[in-house]
Write a protein that holds these residues in place. Structure first.
Motif, short mmCIF file in Angstrom:
data_model
loop_
_atom_site.label_atom_id
_atom_site.label_comp_id
_atom_site.label_asym_id
_atom_site.label_seq_id
_atom_site.Cartn_x
_atom_site.Cartn_y
_atom_site.Cartn_z
N ALA A 208 0.84 -1.20 0.00
CA ALA A 208 0.00 0.00 0.00
C ALA A 208 0.87 1.24 0.00
O ALA A 208 1.87 1.31 0.73
N SER A 209 0.46 2.22 -0.84
CA SER A 209 1.23 3.47 -0.92
C SER A 209 0.32 4.59 -1.38
O SER A 209 -0.55 4.38 -2.23
N PRO A 210 0.51 5.82 -0.85
CA PRO A 210 -0.27 6.96 -1.35
C PRO A 210 0.12 7.33 -2.77
O PRO A 210 -0.65 8.01 -3.45
N ASP A 211 1.30 6.86 -3.21
CA ASP A 211 1.76 7.15 -4.57
C ASP A 211 1.62 5.92 -5.46
O ASP A 211 2.45 5.66 -6.34
N TYR A 212 0.58 5.16 -5.21
CA TYR A 212 0.45 3.86 -5.87
C TYR A 212 0.31 3.98 -7.38
O TYR A 212 0.66 3.08 -8.14
N ALA A 213 -0.19 5.08 -7.85
CA ALA A 213 -0.49 5.20 -9.28
C ALA A 213 0.76 5.04 -10.15
O ALA A 213 0.70 4.50 -11.25
N GLY A 214 1.88 5.47 -9.66
CA GLY A 214 3.10 5.38 -10.47
C GLY A 214 4.07 4.33 -10.00
O GLY A 214 5.24 4.34 -10.42
N VAL A 215 3.61 3.43 -9.15
CA VAL A 215 4.51 2.42 -8.56
C VAL A 215 4.00 1.02 -8.91
O VAL A 215 2.80 0.74 -8.76
N HIS A 216 4.93 0.16 -9.34
CA HIS A 216 4.56 -1.22 -9.69
C HIS A 216 4.26 -2.00 -8.42
O HIS A 216 4.93 -1.85 -7.40
N ASN A 217 3.23 -2.81 -8.49
CA ASN A 217 2.81 -3.67 -7.38
C ASN A 217 2.32 -2.85 -6.16
O ASN A 217 2.39 -3.34 -5.03
N ALA A 218 1.83 -1.62 -6.36
CA ALA A 218 1.34 -0.80 -5.25
C ALA A 218 -0.17 -0.60 -5.37
O ALA A 218 -0.72 -0.54 -6.47
N ILE A 219 -0.80 -0.59 -4.24
CA ILE A 219 -2.25 -0.29 -4.17
C ILE A 219 -2.44 0.92 -3.26
O ILE A 219 -1.53 1.30 -2.50
N PRO A 220 -3.63 1.57 -3.29
CA PRO A 220 -3.83 2.75 -2.45
C PRO A 220 -3.71 2.43 -0.97
O PRO A 220 -4.17 1.37 -0.50
N ALA A 221 -3.08 3.34 -0.26
CA ALA A 221 -3.09 3.24 1.20
C ALA A 221 -4.51 3.47 1.70
O ALA A 221 -5.34 4.06 1.00
#
Length: 513
Positions: free
Chosen positions: A149-162
């Protein structure tokens, strides 16, 4: 002796021009007789001018009395009209007070309903975020998934919204929809500076929740011509949030501890589009309209009961003094009004402490309506009693004026008749006596009346004139008769003036021949 013969006809009525000379003798010759009757009748002995003046004074006094009594009664009726107007206004104030109180309670209900709706929505938002954090983000961590989970998920691979990012993006989706509310997450430590605290109300909410995080912050704010609710709940740091934010390089604060105030969950919902209700909800710290109405009602009720100052206008600017009622029945009726009004105030104070729409709240709402009707009914009865009392005063005035008028007419008629008889009757007797003397030459005729007024003195003067003439002629006849018998020793001894004196001198001279 020829002159003696000239006196022979005296007893039959000798013409004498003696009025001029006898005017000065009449009081001296024969004083006006005084009897108990002539000295005891005060009214009869009054001069005619005074009698007429007394009659005029009687009618003038009656007129003045009637006018004065009428003016006093009309002034009293004017004062009564002020009392009746104030009493009648009390009925309107009773209804006005209850309407304003119910409007206030209605505003409380609308606001409470909006707060309840927003609280439910806030609980749903927090529940959704907790579910997402536990069953999505947490499950991925438990499964050792490469997704994070990350607040910057849109530009990160394998990331979802925090979780906070997820919540904010859902808020963006429903904003402007038909949910009836909108929400957002605000924080002094927001990663996105555009999402930070930028308004006075946001700053006020942060300060209040930092001081007391368990109590939501609420404020009514203007929205067009209506009003909306600003509602904020504290977003306190949990262990997972602390680990995430403290480890995130873009986080403006990386020393969070569990329980710290991380942000605000802010919800905004429309309360009403009604301008009047909005104005009522937006007015804080000012005296409510129903409280002003209550003051005017109570001041006016005290003035009606005990007398004193009240106001003729609803703005309580124009002072009006009332005399207070002395009518026991009206006082008792106003006491009933005061009792019902007091019960209404007690119920109004109780409902202000009740939870909106609770059983006690609803029971007190019904009681307010009942007490309003009872207060109005009893006040209406008091107004009727005030009006009846005023009408009774007018009726009494009319009756009294008829009585005064009747008495004045009877007394005036009696006085007028007495005066008329006191003038016409003596004049008639005097006229009869004068005519009798003129026809018969009988100087023994008298006008038999008593009185010391002008008419009485005139009649008395006539009688004295006849008396003096008769006395002189009697002595003259006596001397003439003695001369006829050859007795020249008698003389006319009476003291007289004018023509009688010349007659006396002529007769006495004749006896010397």
């Amino acid at each position: 002796m020829g002159s003696i013969g000239g006196f022979a006809g005296l007893p039959a009525g000798i013409p004498f021009d003696c009025a001029r000379d006898l005017r000065t003798q009449q009081r001296e010759l024969l004083p006006m007789p005084e009897t108990p009757e002539t000295t005891s009748n005060f009214f009869r002995d009054l001069p005619v001018g005074r009698k007429l003046a007394g009659l005029a004074l009687l009618f003038a006094s009656t007129l003045i009395g009637v006018v004065t009594y009428t003016v006093l009664t009309l002034n009293q009726q004017k004062a009564d009209a002020s009392v009746i107007n104030v009493a009648g206004r009390q009925r309107m104030l009773t209804q006005k007070y209850t309407k304003e109180l119910l409007d206030e309670l209605s505003g409380r209900q609308v606001l409470a309903s909006t707060v309840s709706r927003v609280e439910t929505a806030a609980a749903q938002v927090l529940a959704d975020r907790a579910y997402y954090a536990k069953n999505v983000v947490g499950k991925l961590k438990r499964d050792d998934s490469a997704v994070y989970a990350s607040p910057d998920y849109a530009g990160v691979h394998n990331a979802i919204p925090a979780p906070a990012t997820f919540t904010q993006e859902v808020a963006d989706i429903i904003r402007g929809g038909d949910a009836g509310y909108e929400y957002e997450l605000l924080s002094k430590y927001n990663i996105d500076p555009e999402k930070g605290l930028k308004t006075e109300i946001g700053e006020a909410a942060w300060a209040a929740l930092a001081e007391n995080p368990d109590t939501p912050f609420t404020r009514v704010v203007a929205r067009g011509t209506g009003a909306s609710l600003f509602y904020a709940r504290a977003d306190l740091a949990k262990q997972g949030c602390v680990s995430c934010h403290n480890a995130l390089p873009s986080s403006p604060k990386r020393d969070f501890r569990v329980g710290d105030l991380m942000g605000l969950l802010v919800l905004k919902a429309s309360i009403t589009n009604d301008a009047n209700l909005a104005a009522q909800l937006l007015t804080t710290g000012a005296e409510a309209p129903y409280q002003k109405t209550r003051k005017l009602f109570e001041v006016s009720l005290a003035a009606l009961r005990e007398g004193g100052a009240t106001f003729s206008d609803l703005g309580m600017q124009k002072e009006l003094l009332l005399p207070g009622t002395q009518n026991t029945e009206i006082q008792q009726q106003l006491a009933v009004v005061a009792e019902k009004w007091g019960a209404l105030q007690t119920t109004a104070a109780a409902i202000a402490q009740d939870q909106v729409n609770s059983a006690a709240y609803l029971a007190n709402m019904s009681e307010i309506r009942t007490l309003n009707i009872e207060t109005l009914k009893n006040m209406n009865k008091a107004v009727g009693m005030f009006a009846a009392e005023s009408s009774g005063k007018v009726a009494a005035m009319i009756t009294m004026e008829w009585i005064i008028l009747a008495l004045a007419l009877v007394l005036g008629g009696w006085v007028s008749f007495t005066i008329a008889m006191g003038i016409t009757r003596p004049l008639q007797k005097l006229s009869e006596a004068v005519i009798g003397v003129g026809k018969t030459g009988d100087l023994s005729l008298r006008a038999e009346i008593n009185g010391r007024d002008e008419i009485g003195r005139t009649v008395s003067a006539f009688n004295q004139l006849m008396e003096s003439q008769q006395h002189v002629i009697t002595e003259v006849n006596g001397v003439v008769g003695a001369l006829a018998d050859g007795d020249f020793s008698k003389r006319v001894e009476v003291d007289c003036q004018g023509d009688f004196k010349r007659l006396k001198s002529g007769v006495n001279t004749s006896t010397e021949q």
